[in-house]
Write a protein that holds these residues in place. Structure first.
Motif, short mmCIF file in Angstrom:
data_model
loop_
_atom_site.label_atom_id
_atom_site.label_comp_id
_atom_site.label_asym_id
_atom_site.label_seq_id
_atom_site.Cartn_x
_atom_site.Cartn_y
_atom_site.Cartn_z
N LYS A 15 38.24 -100.66 -9.25
CA LYS A 15 39.40 -101.32 -9.73
C LYS A 15 40.70 -100.57 -9.30
CE LYS A 15 37.64 -103.81 -13.55
NZ LYS A 15 37.55 -103.97 -15.16
N GLU A 16 40.80 -99.35 -9.59
CA GLU A 16 41.79 -98.67 -8.98
C GLU A 16 42.24 -98.69 -7.48
OE1 GLU A 16 43.42 -93.95 -9.10
OE2 GLU A 16 41.31 -94.33 -9.83
N TYR A 17 40.96 -98.52 -6.83
CA TYR A 17 41.07 -98.87 -5.41
C TYR A 17 41.69 -100.19 -4.95
CZ TYR A 17 39.53 -99.89 -0.88
OH TYR A 17 39.43 -100.64 0.49
N GLY A 53 35.27 -95.00 10.65
CA GLY A 53 36.01 -96.08 9.84
C GLY A 53 37.21 -96.56 10.37
N LYS A 54 37.44 -96.60 11.43
CA LYS A 54 38.52 -97.27 12.13
C LYS A 54 38.43 -98.77 11.76
CE LYS A 54 36.95 -95.61 16.38
NZ LYS A 54 36.01 -95.04 15.56
N HIS A 153 39.19 -88.57 11.19
CA HIS A 153 38.09 -87.38 11.15
C HIS A 153 36.74 -87.65 10.22
CE1 HIS A 153 36.29 -83.51 11.19
NE2 HIS A 153 36.30 -83.54 9.79
N VAL A 154 35.80 -87.44 10.56
CA VAL A 154 34.53 -87.58 9.70
C VAL A 154 33.69 -86.35 9.94
CG1 VAL A 154 33.42 -89.07 11.32
CG2 VAL A 154 32.57 -89.12 8.59
N ASP A 155 33.09 -85.77 9.07
CA ASP A 155 32.45 -84.69 9.22
C ASP A 155 30.93 -84.82 9.76
OD1 ASP A 155 30.95 -84.76 7.00
OD2 ASP A 155 32.26 -83.57 5.74
N ARG A 156 30.01 -83.91 10.08
CA ARG A 156 28.60 -84.12 10.70
C ARG A 156 27.92 -85.02 9.56
NH1 ARG A 156 26.43 -80.28 14.48
NH2 ARG A 156 28.27 -78.91 15.31
N PHE A 209 48.52 -88.35 14.23
CA PHE A 209 48.21 -88.12 12.64
C PHE A 209 46.85 -88.05 12.12
CE2 PHE A 209 52.65 -90.33 13.21
CZ PHE A 209 53.50 -89.51 12.41
N ILE A 210 46.66 -87.22 11.39
CA ILE A 210 44.87 -86.86 11.29
C ILE A 210 44.77 -87.68 9.80
CG2 ILE A 210 43.01 -85.45 11.19
CD1 ILE A 210 44.55 -85.67 14.09
N ILE A 211 43.78 -88.51 9.88
CA ILE A 211 43.37 -88.96 8.51
C ILE A 211 41.89 -88.46 8.30
CG2 ILE A 211 42.73 -91.16 7.43
CD1 ILE A 211 45.63 -91.19 8.22
N ASP A 212 41.84 -88.00 7.14
CA ASP A 212 40.38 -87.47 6.75
C ASP A 212 39.58 -88.84 5.93
OD1 ASP A 212 38.35 -86.49 5.13
OD2 ASP A 212 39.18 -85.12 4.01
N SER A 213 38.56 -89.13 6.66
CA SER A 213 38.14 -90.42 6.46
C SER A 213 36.55 -90.27 5.86
CB SER A 213 37.84 -91.25 7.76
OG SER A 213 37.06 -90.63 8.75
N ASN A 214 36.41 -89.31 5.29
CA ASN A 214 35.16 -88.84 4.71
C ASN A 214 34.90 -89.53 3.38
OD1 ASN A 214 33.70 -86.74 6.44
ND2 ASN A 214 35.60 -85.55 5.89
N ASP A 215 36.02 -89.96 2.94
CA ASP A 215 36.29 -90.98 1.89
C ASP A 215 36.85 -92.07 2.27
OD1 ASP A 215 37.09 -92.30 -0.67
OD2 ASP A 215 37.13 -90.62 -1.62
N LYS A 216 35.99 -93.03 2.57
CA LYS A 216 36.58 -94.35 2.87
C LYS A 216 37.66 -94.96 2.29
CE LYS A 216 32.45 -96.10 5.37
NZ LYS A 216 31.46 -97.32 5.77
N LYS A 217 37.60 -95.28 0.93
CA LYS A 217 38.68 -95.69 0.23
C LYS A 217 39.88 -95.13 0.27
CE LYS A 217 35.52 -97.76 -3.19
NZ LYS A 217 35.00 -97.86 -4.54
N ARG A 218 39.93 -93.74 0.14
CA ARG A 218 41.16 -92.89 0.02
C ARG A 218 41.78 -93.04 1.78
NH1 ARG A 218 38.79 -89.87 -4.12
NH2 ARG A 218 40.47 -89.92 -5.62
N ALA A 219 40.86 -93.00 2.80
CA ALA A 219 41.21 -93.03 4.14
C ALA A 219 42.16 -94.41 4.19
CB ALA A 219 40.22 -92.98 4.95
N ARG A 220 41.50 -95.44 3.86
CA ARG A 220 42.45 -96.84 3.94
C ARG A 220 43.56 -96.82 3.25
NH1 ARG A 220 36.62 -99.83 2.49
NH2 ARG A 220 35.72 -99.35 4.39
N LEU A 221 43.43 -96.25 2.15
CA LEU A 221 44.95 -96.32 1.40
C LEU A 221 46.02 -95.12 1.93
CD1 LEU A 221 43.75 -96.22 -2.53
CD2 LEU A 221 44.34 -98.22 -1.08
#
Length: 267
Positions: A15-17, A53-54, A153-156, A209-221
């Motif tokens: 809901k927050e997302y 997650g592009k 960026h996503v890790d292994r 600009f580097i986006i940490d995308s390991n957390d998809k929701k936060r990456a999108r926001l």
């Protein structure tokens, strides 16, 4: 879930997302109206590893705006004819006209990533690309086009988890290609290629600009919020039109289509 500074981030609730995403998408609509009114032009590049997650970020940017203003370009492998053209030619033809933002789901940076690692381009071609890209992008900017570049960026471990999800979820099978499997095997080769790409093409005029995308929701926001911050836009007042009185025409059908086959209603 840990962040890069070593702290732990709480899980973002659905809901927050969704509330945060809805608010950002309203702002994207305001940006859209401003872009149309001012005739601004922008190119937004999305790069990163497979499963970073592009596509998910692009989908959330575009799902509430007009495809005539926010155009998505995701080019397939070049044809034989395109291979004989100037390398940037197939991308330039998709650049924006006045009042448009073009989102590149992968871009000319294919040359420094997949084409290099998979051997689709000679190393001399790659080095020439890396030497010339800063000049190419400076020309883009000097014509008045805003250029924004994101690297997700996503890790292994997270990439592996997403690949397994694609293998086991029938709704995601289409996302998994032989290239994805090769990118998994060649993780270190891609690491070297992307490290050099970012080093040589991160410039004051056109930064990455580097986006940490390991957390998809936060990456999108985070990505949408940052994208909005790159424009000094203002809300354009919207005046709702008045609906006119419907005209009555003699013998016009009143109860829907009179011809064709009505499909069954299973739900």
């Amino acid at each position: 879930m840990s962040n890069r500074s070593g702290g732990t981030r709480r899980k973002l609730g659905r809901k927050e997302y969704e509330k945060a995403l809805h608010d950002l998408q309203i702002e994207l609509c305001h940006l859209q109206a401003w872009i149309k009114a001012t005739g601004e032009r922008a190119v937004v590049v999305f790069e990163g590893r497979d499963a970073a997650g592009k596509g998910g970020v692009i989908k959330r940017i575009t799902e509430r705006v007009s495809p005539r203003v926010f155009r998505v370009v995701a080019l397939p492998a070049p044809s034989e004819r395109e291979k004989s053209q100037l390398f940037a030619q197939r991308y330039i033809q998709h650049f924006p006209a006045a009042g448009e933002i073009v989102l590149f789901d992968r871009s000319w940076y294919n040359r420094a990533g997949v084409e290099r690692v998979m051997g689709f381009a000679e190393m001399e071609q790659v080095h020439r690309f890396l030497r010339s890209t800063a000049y190419f992008e400076r020309e883009i900017i000097e014509t008045g086009i805003k250029l924004i570049k994101y690297f997700l960026h996503v890790d292994r471990d997270e990439q592996e988890r997403r690949f397994i999800s694609r293998m086991t979820d029938p709704t995601k099978h289409w996302k998994l290609s032989p290239m994805d499997i090769e990118s998994y095997r060649l993780w270190d080769d891609y690491s070297i290629a992307y490290d050099e790409m970012l080093r040589q093409t991160h410039t004051p005029e056109s930064p990455w600009f580097i986006i940490d995308s390991n957390d998809k929701k936060r990456a999108r926001l985070n990505c949408i919020s940052h994208l909005l911050s790159q424009f000094d836009y203002a809300e354009i007042p919207f005046e709702a039109p008045k609906l006119p009185k419907r005209e009555t025409v003699k013998d016009a059908p009143q109860d829907g289509p009179r011809f064709g086959i009505q499909i069954p209603v299973p739900y």
